[in-house]
Design an enzyme around this catalytic site. Structure first.
Site, PDB file in Angstrom:
ATOM      1  N   LYS A   3       1.575  -3.193   6.388  1.00 52.26           N
ATOM      2  CA  LYS A   3       1.996  -3.106   4.991  1.00 52.26           C
ATOM      3  C   LYS A   3       3.458  -2.676   4.877  1.00 52.26           C
ATOM      4  CE  LYS A   3      -1.709  -4.336   2.691  1.00 52.26           C
ATOM      5  NZ  LYS A   3      -1.697  -5.579   1.889  1.00 52.26           N
ATOM      6  N   SER A  55       0.844  -1.192   0.000  1.00 49.43           N
ATOM      7  CA  SER A  55       0.000   0.000   0.000  1.00 49.43           C
ATOM      8  C   SER A  55       0.876   1.236   0.000  1.00 49.43           C
ATOM      9  CB  SER A  55      -0.893   0.013   1.247  1.00 49.43           C
ATOM     10  OG  SER A  55      -1.506   1.280   1.422  1.00 49.43           O
ATOM     11  N   TYR A  88      -2.829  -0.837  10.007  1.00 44.14           N
ATOM     12  CA  TYR A  88      -2.787  -1.321   8.628  1.00 44.14           C
ATOM     13  C   TYR A  88      -1.509  -0.857   7.928  1.00 44.14           C
ATOM     14  CZ  TYR A  88      -3.957  -1.415   3.623  1.00 44.14           C
ATOM     15  OH  TYR A  88      -3.934  -1.603   2.264  1.00 44.14           O
TER      16      TYR A  88
END
Length: 268
Positions: free
Chosen positions: A161, A144, A157
């Site tokens: 990533k 990401s 998150y």
């Protein structure tokens, strides 16, 4: 361009919709045989049914699931050449976006890392021996833009990533000399169900801003994120880069991180 993927065997996680569905469709169109994994199938994935597609229903939160998916490729098609670790985002029971670091406790952090990092670690661990048997292979990890763009939103998150992007570099250095290329594709905002579904991110922002879902995706979100192209990416645009990295056409590309993010990342 012929991507020289005919007859090659691929595993794609998170394959029932969005980027994973687009990757599965693209690989099949290029002549690859695909084991597509998701918690459940979808009408769009069912429409691709044929002798070169096997669907494996699996929950990647289960530690044994990634290895079982990879083993299914060997069972169905005799080996493995390509692994696309695409599954990611909020795990079951977790809602994104968050507004602050303080919004997530230990359990939310554990779940986020299980789904977005550890499932990929386990899939790679199972895939590498099969690829070595065939003289090499290609692994594409879908990370990401937030892995390199720190933000108080969705911090767990983003951290998971970032770990995936780091892992990609390590794997590339260790296994590149043995014929396994490992690269990362880092999308920015993409028109997937996470944005477009009823009750999704677009609806959440629309309620806050007093506007429509379409206005959020067409105008508000691109403006807030300062997207150079002025629009969210489409799943196929990400899938095309993944397919190229999986292809022998990219035989000398490894350890790289490709941003398909509408110009979201602007730092060097």
């Amino acid at each position: 361009m012929d991507l020289q993927l005919s007859g090659r065997v691929a595993v794609v996680t998170g394959a029932s919709k969005g980027i994973g569905l687009a990757v599965t469709r693209t690989l099949l169109a290029e002549g690859a045989r695909v084991v597509a994994s998701s918690r459940r199938t979808s009408p769009e994935l069912d429409a691709l049914a044929g002798p070169d597609l096997v669907h494996v229903a699996a929950d990647l939160m289960a530690p044994d699931a990634p290895g079982e998916i990879v083993a299914r490729a060997a069972e169905a098609f005799g080996g493995l050449d390509i692994l696309v670790n695409n599954a990611g985002g909020p795990p079951p029971g977790v809602t994104l976006p968050r507004g602050s670091f303080l919004d997530a406790g230990d359990e939310e952090w554990r779940a986020m890392f299980e789904f977005n990092l550890f499932s990929a670690v386990r899939a790679v661990r199972a895939a590498i021996p099969l690829m070595l048997e065939r003289g090499g292979g290609a692994i594409v990890n879908v990370s990401s833009g937030n892995a390199r763009q720190p933000s108080p939103m969705n911090v767990d998150y983003s951290a998971a990533k970032a770990g995936l992007t780091n892992l990609t570099k390590v794997l590339s250095a260790e296994f590149g000399p043995r014929g396994i290329r490992v690269n990362t594709v880092s999308p920015g905002p993409v028109r997937t169900a996470w944005w477009t579904d009823e009750g999704g991110v677009a609806d959440m922002f629309a309620a806050q801003a007093g506007t429509s879902r379409d206005a959020v995706m067409d105008e508000l979100a691109p403006g807030m994120m300062n997207l150079t192209t002025g629009r969210l990416a489409g799943p196929q645009e990400v899938a095309d880069v993944i397919a190229l990295l999986a292809s022998p056409r990219s035989a000398n590309t490894t350890g790289a991180d490709f941003a398909v993010d509408s110009g979201f990342l602007k730092e060097i």
